[in-house]
Scaffold this motif. Structure first.
Motif, PDB file in Angstrom:
ATOM      1  N   GLN A  84     -11.439  -2.580  -7.799  1.00 40.63           N
ATOM      2  CA  GLN A  84     -10.839  -1.610  -7.453  1.00 40.63           C
ATOM      3  C   GLN A  84     -11.484  -0.054  -7.008  1.00 40.63           C
ATOM      4  O   GLN A  84     -12.291   0.138  -7.958  1.00 40.63           O
ATOM      5  N   GLN A 141       1.008  -1.034   0.122  1.00 38.93           N
ATOM      6  CA  GLN A 141       0.065   0.059  -0.106  1.00 38.93           C
ATOM      7  C   GLN A 141       1.043   1.174  -0.171  1.00 38.93           C
ATOM      8  O   GLN A 141       1.794   1.190  -0.759  1.00 38.93           O
ATOM      9  N   THR A 195      -2.766   1.570  -9.592  1.00 37.30           N
ATOM     10  CA  THR A 195      -3.390   0.824  -9.020  1.00 37.30           C
ATOM     11  C   THR A 195      -4.518  -0.015  -9.639  1.00 37.30           C
ATOM     12  O   THR A 195      -5.314   0.793 -10.282  1.00 37.30           O
ATOM     13  N   PRO A 196      -4.773  -1.205  -9.735  1.00 29.85           N
ATOM     14  CA  PRO A 196      -3.898  -2.201  -9.329  1.00 29.85           C
ATOM     15  C   PRO A 196      -2.477  -2.091  -9.868  1.00 29.85           C
ATOM     16  O   PRO A 196      -2.208  -1.546 -11.152  1.00 29.85           O
ATOM     17  N   ASN A 197      -1.501  -2.527  -9.162  1.00 28.79           N
ATOM     18  CA  ASN A 197      -0.191  -2.129  -9.356  1.00 28.79           C
ATOM     19  C   ASN A 197       0.622  -3.098 -10.148  1.00 28.79           C
ATOM     20  O   ASN A 197       0.778  -4.242 -10.004  1.00 28.79           O
ATOM     21  N   GLU A 208      -4.483   3.746 -14.351  1.00 26.97           N
ATOM     22  CA  GLU A 208      -5.261   2.533 -14.003  1.00 26.97           C
ATOM     23  C   GLU A 208      -5.575   1.673 -15.063  1.00 26.97           C
ATOM     24  O   GLU A 208      -6.692   1.056 -15.523  1.00 26.97           O
ATOM     25  N   VAL A 257      -3.821  -3.854  -4.837  1.00 24.72           N
ATOM     26  CA  VAL A 257      -4.824  -2.946  -5.160  1.00 24.72           C
ATOM     27  C   VAL A 257      -5.054  -2.160  -4.194  1.00 24.72           C
ATOM     28  O   VAL A 257      -5.203  -2.362  -2.855  1.00 24.72           O
ATOM     29  N   TYR A 258      -4.744  -0.798  -4.207  1.00 26.83           N
ATOM     30  CA  TYR A 258      -5.042   0.268  -3.122  1.00 26.83           C
ATOM     31  C   TYR A 258      -6.404   0.131  -2.626  1.00 26.83           C
ATOM     32  O   TYR A 258      -7.458   0.142  -3.248  1.00 26.83           O
TER      33      TYR A 258
END
Lengths: 396, 396
Positions: free
Chosen positions: A227, A156, A177-179, A215, A185-186
């Motif tokens: 998300q 995070q 994010t998703p990263n 994104e 996933v924040y």
């Protein structure tokens, strides 16, 4: 004379590319089925069938002028409307076409967003681990990229480190994010806290700090989760999107920037993007591609394979004793390297025709990025090979 | 905060756009058939039917990965080969795929060419009359655009003025032939003399001066003539092309830069273009579009209408007493304005629903740009209206 800056860039060796090239060379030697290439981020599922049928229909039925004529410099109005409607429906936003700017993929979206809110000399902050291409993307604007060290426990945000990095020269904060590469996933909590800090500092410094939210993996989230949409939590958000991953169209270069209608100067930003286009040679994505994605706006390819593959690979890594955070989305996983020298570990793995990327260029040492964009049966054989490697070389 | 430079650009009024908007507003009022719009540079013939059938075939038969996968950062190898072969066959060149860089139209081609051979602070020279968008294109690189006054007799090159403008800071000379807005086709004699001067000055100053040749109208040449291929006459030539006009695909954004194999550092330039792409957000044109144009590389739309229209309009202008050079190509004609204030003349013409562009933004005063991208029967009615206007307002 040729330009010294771009010539010097030729000497920068990309580790990802180097490993990809070695995997390709090995495929030519021994055949693709014997090479286990975790280095590639190329979607492995076919594009959505609705996209193909839509495109054939457009070519068979539309007048050439309508399909291939110049797009207005801010994009085709009906396409901008379809994108706005979809985002409003899905995320409770209130975009109008005037807030949407179609772009040639997320790369072009970021190129416009960065230039609109940063100046040469200003700072853009991002969080490790981060997509290494952010470096040249930001360098091209004259701004500098500042990287906040990773929260390696859960990927995070390390808010203490973030607050230390913030300063009045910061024009924008860039999140993904998703990263890529962590698969994190924040959470809503992360996004709310981030928004609160940006609001406080913006007030304190008397200028908006923009949030640029990259994104492309928005639609690849696991476990039935979603998300949380970053722009919902912070007014000054520019959302950068690509259809590359959702529709499996990476070569087609189609995406957009969406300007939160509540952002400062929201009404100026899309017209400014059109001006930026003139100076960087963008001038809209393909007109037919704009029209096609508008017609399949809420469709995706069959993305379920990424979750099945993630579960298989995550399970294997845990069994093999890797320290690894379970990805919430994307098609990447980011375990710790059993060897503190991640590059050395990757070199050893290549002797087993396993190709992984060491984490250093993502701004975090000692990790590995593995992509699982592949057929599931190939992944199963890759896992067997990984088990052999770990048994023979690391006694696991 | 938002970027001050791009915000300031919002205040720049484009006369071409303003006139185009007034024509659009008038079309909405009285119907398209009563508006005679000479302001638009949008190809008026349908795209080549071979392009449409090729695209449908690609969508029906190709694997999605092959059609929509990431393009290598220098473009798809087979496409680069098809472009090289076509140029070699047509113009006696010796390009290999390594000299070809597919781009999102001529705008993106120029964005790469400028950045590769100019530096912030260096100078790019072009010749009036010139396409006004060259100003923001060059401004975006940090170089400056120097405009050499026009040879208003024939719209070739005023070489005395050119020699006076040359200085050691000049990194590149930018030509556009066939020319927008004059319709002039640079002769072999013009190109040879230009090459000779660039060679001499390059030797004198100890560095190559690049020739950047913007050729989107290459295939629209009248009277059975051909545009002599500029790169044949000068080694350090970067040829920028778009399929927009030849195939009538302006919205699709597909073109290329071709680096003369004899250019200084020829082997570095395409790899440098790929680096430039990373900093401006380009990352290749659409993969399917690359594959499609490669398959129809030597086809064109039915371009004959432009020559028929040119003959009609040129004849009318001569009858009406305009001083006008007969265009050798493109779909523009560039007569002298009967009123020394070209803007005033255009304002008067708009009272007759005739929309023309005054020449000032092209770097030449007192002329008019008329585009004849329209159905021939519409042009015939436009000419009648022009005759009425000239009779009633200018006594001709």
């Amino acid at each position: 004379m040729i330009n010294a800056t771009y010539q010097a860039m030729l000497n920068g060796k990309s580790v990802i590319r180097m490993i990809g090239e070695r995997a390709s060379a090995r495929r030519a030697q021994i055949g693709a089925s014997e090479v286990f290439d975790f280095s590639l981020g190329n979607p492995s599922v076919p594009c959505a069938p609705e996209f193909t049928s839509t495109m054939i229909d457009l070519y068979e039925t539309q007048a050439p002028y309508a399909l291939h004529g110049y797009s207005p410099s801010v994009g085709i109005e009906s396409v901008r409307g379809a994108i706005a409607d979809s985002l409003n429906r899905r995320f409770g936003m209130d975009y109008t076409p005037a807030h949407i700017f179609p772009t040639a993929g997320a790369t072009a979206a970021l190129a416009h967003a960065f230039r609109a809110v940063a100046e040469p000399g200003s700072e853009i902050i991002t969080f490790a681990p981060y997509f290494p291409e952010y470096q040249p993307y930001v360098a091209g604007t004259g701004a500098t990229l500042t990287v906040v060290p990773a929260d390696t426990a859960h990927f995070q945000i390390d808010f203490d480190a973030f607050e230390r990095a913030l300063n009045p020269r910061v024009a924008a904060v860039l999140i993904n994010t998703p990263n890529n590469p962590s698969g994190a996933v924040y959470s809503e909590q992360t996004l709310r806290r981030l928004a609160q800090i940006l609001e406080e500092r913006g007030r304190e410094w008397g200028h908006a700090i923009f949030l640029i939210s990259d994104e492309p993996y928005r639609e690849i989230v696991f476990g039935g989760a979603e998300q949380p949409y970053p722009a919902r939590f912070y007014a000054n958000t520019l959302t950068c999107y690509s259809f590359s991953k959702a529709l499996s169209l990476p070569g087609e270069r189609i995406g957009y920037v969406a300007v939160n209608p509540r952002a400062e100067h929201a009404e100026l930003l899309v017209p400014m993007f059109a001006q930026i286009s003139r100076t960087i040679g963008h001038n809209c994505p393909s007109s037919s591609m704009q029209l096609a994605v508008a017609r399949v706006i809420d469709k995706t390819s069959d993305l379920g394979v990424y979750e099945r593959n993630m579960e298989l690979l995550y399970g294997a890594l845990v069994r093999l004793g890797f320290t690894v955070e379970k990805p919430g989305g994307t098609f990447y996983i980011f375990p710790q390297s059993p060897n503190p020298d991640a590059m050395e570990f990757c070199e050893q793995a290549m002797e087993y025709d396993l190709f992984m990327v060491p984490s250093d260029s993502f701004g975090v040492p000692g990790h590995l990025r593995l992509s699982y964009c592949m057929e599931t049966d190939h992944l199963e054989r890759a896992i067997e090979r990984l088990e052999q490697f770990m048994r023979e070389r690391y006694g696991r």
